[in-house]
Design an enzyme around this catalytic site. Structure first.
Site, PDB file in Angstrom:
ATOM      1  N   CYS A 132       0.837  -1.209   0.000  1.00 54.10           N
ATOM      2  CA  CYS A 132       0.000   0.000   0.000  1.00 54.10           C
ATOM      3  C   CYS A 132       0.875   1.264   0.000  1.00 54.10           C
ATOM      4  O   CYS A 132       1.560   1.539   0.981  1.00 54.10           O
ATOM      5  CB  CYS A 132      -0.913  -0.045   1.227  1.00 54.10           C
ATOM      6  SG  CYS A 132      -1.780   1.483   1.569  1.00 54.10           S
ATOM      7  N   CYS A 164       0.073   3.821   2.737  1.00 52.23           N
ATOM      8  CA  CYS A 164       0.523   3.291   4.039  1.00 52.23           C
ATOM      9  C   CYS A 164       1.992   3.601   4.261  1.00 52.23           C
ATOM     10  O   CYS A 164       2.405   3.976   5.366  1.00 52.23           O
ATOM     11  CB  CYS A 164       0.312   1.779   4.110  1.00 52.23           C
ATOM     12  SG  CYS A 164      -1.399   1.261   3.998  1.00 52.23           S
TER      13      CYS A 164
END
Length: 185
Positions: free
Chosen positions: A110, A113
């Site tokens: 991600c 993230c």
């Protein structure tokens, strides 16, 4: 893990003055096991040293030379890094925590993230001792993510006294997370 700093202060009465000897002892995390530093200096005991505070842990003892010693530990349980929590450690680390907890739900693939990770690390350092920060890899721990309804990552959850208090979804700025943290510490 935060650097735990303990000071041992020995005092002795001299004929004309009182002397205070400060020994600093630093304990490091398991990564730095075996490494110890000691600092020695002399301070006048007419006023308390600047590192003394009412929140410090103090213990008194008398050593073999008849000196009265005090151990002062200021960072006893401060954690200044983001720790990984798993399904097996979730209850003990997050739910049973006496301090407020920030949990970052993320995955290695991600991009957002990875963008927010340094922000979470900065918060862990800034609020060390007041807040505990954890991260949960949703690929490795899908049951935790499902239990708390995590449908997008990154998602940051705030817990206090074992209860979920708030969630913040997305790669938000530091100020957004700081505002949320201030509500719970």
């Amino acid at each position: 893990m935060a650097l735990e700093t303990c000071f041992q202060v020995s005092t002795m009465a001299a004929a004309t003055s009182r002397v205070c000897v400060l020994n600093g002892h630093h304990s490091f995390s398991s990564k730095e096991k075996g490494l110890k530093l000691s600092a020695h200096s002399r301070l006048s005991s007419s006023s308390p040293p600047p590192y003394f505070s009412s929140s410090s842990s103090l213990s008194h003892s008398v050593n073999q030379k008849g000196l009265r010693s005090r151990i002062v530990c200021k960072a006893r349980e401060a954690v200044d890094e983001v720790l990984v929590v798993t399904e097996s450690t979730w209850e003990n680390e997050v739910i049973a925590s006496e301090k407020p907890v920030l949990v970052d739900f993320w995955a290695p693939w991600c991009g957002p993230c990875r963008m927010i990770a340094p922000v979470i690390e900065d918060l862990a350092k800034t609020y060390a001792g007041k807040l505990v920060c954890y991260k949960v890899n949703t690929d490795d721990c899908p049951n935790i993510a499902t239990r708390y309804g995590i449908r997008s990552i990154p998602t940051v959850l705030f817990f206090k006294n074992g209860e979920k208090k708030e969630s913040v979804i997305g790669a938000v700025p530091l100020s957004t997370l700081t505002t949320a943290i201030e509500k719970y510490i």
